[in-house]
Design a protein around this motif. Structure first.
Motif, PDB file in Angstrom:
ATOM      1  N   TYR A  39       0.740  -1.095  -0.337  1.00 52.34           N
ATOM      2  CA  TYR A  39      -0.418  -0.082   0.253  1.00 52.34           C
ATOM      3  C   TYR A  39       0.624   1.084  -0.233  1.00 52.34           C
ATOM      4  O   TYR A  39       2.829   1.030   0.607  1.00 52.34           O
ATOM      5  CB  TYR A  39      -1.034  -0.002   0.702  1.00 52.34           C
ATOM      6  CG  TYR A  39      -0.447   0.371   2.691  1.00 52.34           C
ATOM      7  CD1 TYR A  39       0.073   1.292   3.389  1.00 52.34           C
ATOM      8  CD2 TYR A  39       0.502  -0.714   2.871  1.00 52.34           C
ATOM      9  CE1 TYR A  39       0.190   1.824   4.286  1.00 52.34           C
ATOM     10  CE2 TYR A  39       1.067  -0.176   3.726  1.00 52.34           C
ATOM     11  CZ  TYR A  39       1.308   1.106   4.920  1.00 52.34           C
ATOM     12  OH  TYR A  39       1.962   2.163   5.941  1.00 52.34           O
ATOM     13  N   THR A  48       4.356   0.443   0.637  1.00 50.94           N
ATOM     14  CA  THR A  48       5.383  -1.137   1.716  1.00 50.94           C
ATOM     15  C   THR A  48       4.662  -1.850   1.625  1.00 50.94           C
ATOM     16  O   THR A  48       2.934  -2.752   1.065  1.00 50.94           O
ATOM     17  CB  THR A  48       4.917  -0.092   2.779  1.00 50.94           C
ATOM     18  OG1 THR A  48       5.255   1.254   2.632  1.00 50.94           O
ATOM     19  CG2 THR A  48       5.279  -0.339   3.787  1.00 50.94           C
ATOM     20  N   THR A  49       5.073  -2.874   1.885  1.00 50.52           N
ATOM     21  CA  THR A  49       4.661  -4.432   1.907  1.00 50.52           C
ATOM     22  C   THR A  49       3.697  -4.325   3.361  1.00 50.52           C
ATOM     23  O   THR A  49       4.168  -4.577   4.063  1.00 50.52           O
ATOM     24  CB  THR A  49       5.728  -5.443   0.758  1.00 50.52           C
ATOM     25  OG1 THR A  49       6.243  -5.480   0.028  1.00 50.52           O
ATOM     26  CG2 THR A  49       5.070  -6.744   1.938  1.00 50.52           C
ATOM     27  N   ILE A  50       2.956  -4.790   2.732  1.00 49.64           N
ATOM     28  CA  ILE A  50       1.423  -5.654   4.353  1.00 49.64           C
ATOM     29  C   ILE A  50       1.785  -6.982   4.341  1.00 49.64           C
ATOM     30  O   ILE A  50       1.930  -7.365   5.321  1.00 49.64           O
ATOM     31  CB  ILE A  50       0.596  -5.207   3.713  1.00 49.64           C
ATOM     32  CG1 ILE A  50       0.196  -3.843   3.172  1.00 49.64           C
ATOM     33  CG2 ILE A  50      -0.495  -5.838   4.712  1.00 49.64           C
ATOM     34  CD1 ILE A  50      -1.492  -4.022   3.234  1.00 49.64           C
ATOM     35  N   SER A  66      -4.873 -11.139   7.878  1.00 50.93           N
ATOM     36  CA  SER A  66      -4.381 -10.686   7.370  1.00 50.93           C
ATOM     37  C   SER A  66      -4.719  -9.510   8.765  1.00 50.93           C
ATOM     38  O   SER A  66      -5.276  -8.799   7.761  1.00 50.93           O
ATOM     39  CB  SER A  66      -2.939 -10.188   6.490  1.00 50.93           C
ATOM     40  OG  SER A  66      -2.270 -11.595   5.904  1.00 50.93           O
ATOM     41  N   TYR A  68      -3.039  -5.645   9.704  1.00 49.22           N
ATOM     42  CA  TYR A  68      -2.016  -5.221  10.215  1.00 49.22           C
ATOM     43  C   TYR A  68      -1.946  -3.962  10.688  1.00 49.22           C
ATOM     44  O   TYR A  68      -3.283  -3.206  10.505  1.00 49.22           O
ATOM     45  CB  TYR A  68      -1.550  -4.811   7.935  1.00 49.22           C
ATOM     46  CG  TYR A  68      -0.337  -4.007   7.909  1.00 49.22           C
ATOM     47  CD1 TYR A  68       0.816  -4.538   8.271  1.00 49.22           C
ATOM     48  CD2 TYR A  68      -0.153  -2.948   7.603  1.00 49.22           C
ATOM     49  CE1 TYR A  68       2.468  -3.817   7.371  1.00 49.22           C
ATOM     50  CE2 TYR A  68       0.779  -1.897   7.085  1.00 49.22           C
ATOM     51  CZ  TYR A  68       1.768  -2.992   7.246  1.00 49.22           C
ATOM     52  OH  TYR A  68       2.645  -1.745   7.042  1.00 49.22           O
ATOM     53  N   PHE A  70      -1.839  -0.353   9.973  1.00 46.87           N
ATOM     54  CA  PHE A  70      -1.053   0.100   8.536  1.00 46.87           C
ATOM     55  C   PHE A  70      -1.750   1.843   9.706  1.00 46.87           C
ATOM     56  O   PHE A  70      -2.262   1.989  10.873  1.00 46.87           O
ATOM     57  CB  PHE A  70      -2.978   0.582   7.900  1.00 46.87           C
ATOM     58  CG  PHE A  70      -2.967  -0.177   7.648  1.00 46.87           C
ATOM     59  CD1 PHE A  70      -3.033  -0.349   5.965  1.00 46.87           C
ATOM     60  CD2 PHE A  70      -3.766  -2.048   7.381  1.00 46.87           C
ATOM     61  CE1 PHE A  70      -2.703  -0.741   4.641  1.00 46.87           C
ATOM     62  CE2 PHE A  70      -3.751  -2.176   6.398  1.00 46.87           C
ATOM     63  CZ  PHE A  70      -3.637  -1.887   5.229  1.00 46.87           C
TER      64      PHE A  70
END
Length: 99
Positions: A39, A48-50, A66, A68, A70
């Motif tokens: 995202y 940025t890889t989640i 998942s 995360y 944020f």
């Protein structure tokens, strides 16, 4: 890979925070396949890889959930990347983002 549109999800005074992502695939992951979600919060930021779900880590699944952490945001754009083999590629059915 593909990029989503840049979504408006909040405002300066009321920024929102996504909390959960669920991938839904058309068929189970196969050996050597993976799906990655990243995202960014504006069009000038880097992605940025989640999370990256692989056959090795998730198994032969058709959905993966998942959590995360944020950052709060006014807008957000997602990038979905697929890793396949010489003969197969993951087939995405949909992604659900929960707020």
């Amino acid at each position: 890979f593909f990029d989503s549109p840049l979504y408006s999800v909040g405002s300066l005074l009321r920024q929102l925070t996504p909390t959960e992502i669920e991938f839904n695939l058309a068929r189970p992951l196969r050996t050597g396949e993976a799906i990655r979600l990243a995202y960014r919060v504006d069009l000038t930021a880097s992605f940025t890889t989640i999370v990256t779900h692989t056959f090795a880590t998730a198994g032969a699944v058709v959905s993966v959930n998942s959590i995360y952490d944020f950052p709060p945001c006014e807008q957000i754009q997602f990038r979905v990347s697929f890793l396949g083999t010489a003969t197969t590629t993951p087939e995405l059915k949909g992604i659900t983002i929960r707020w």
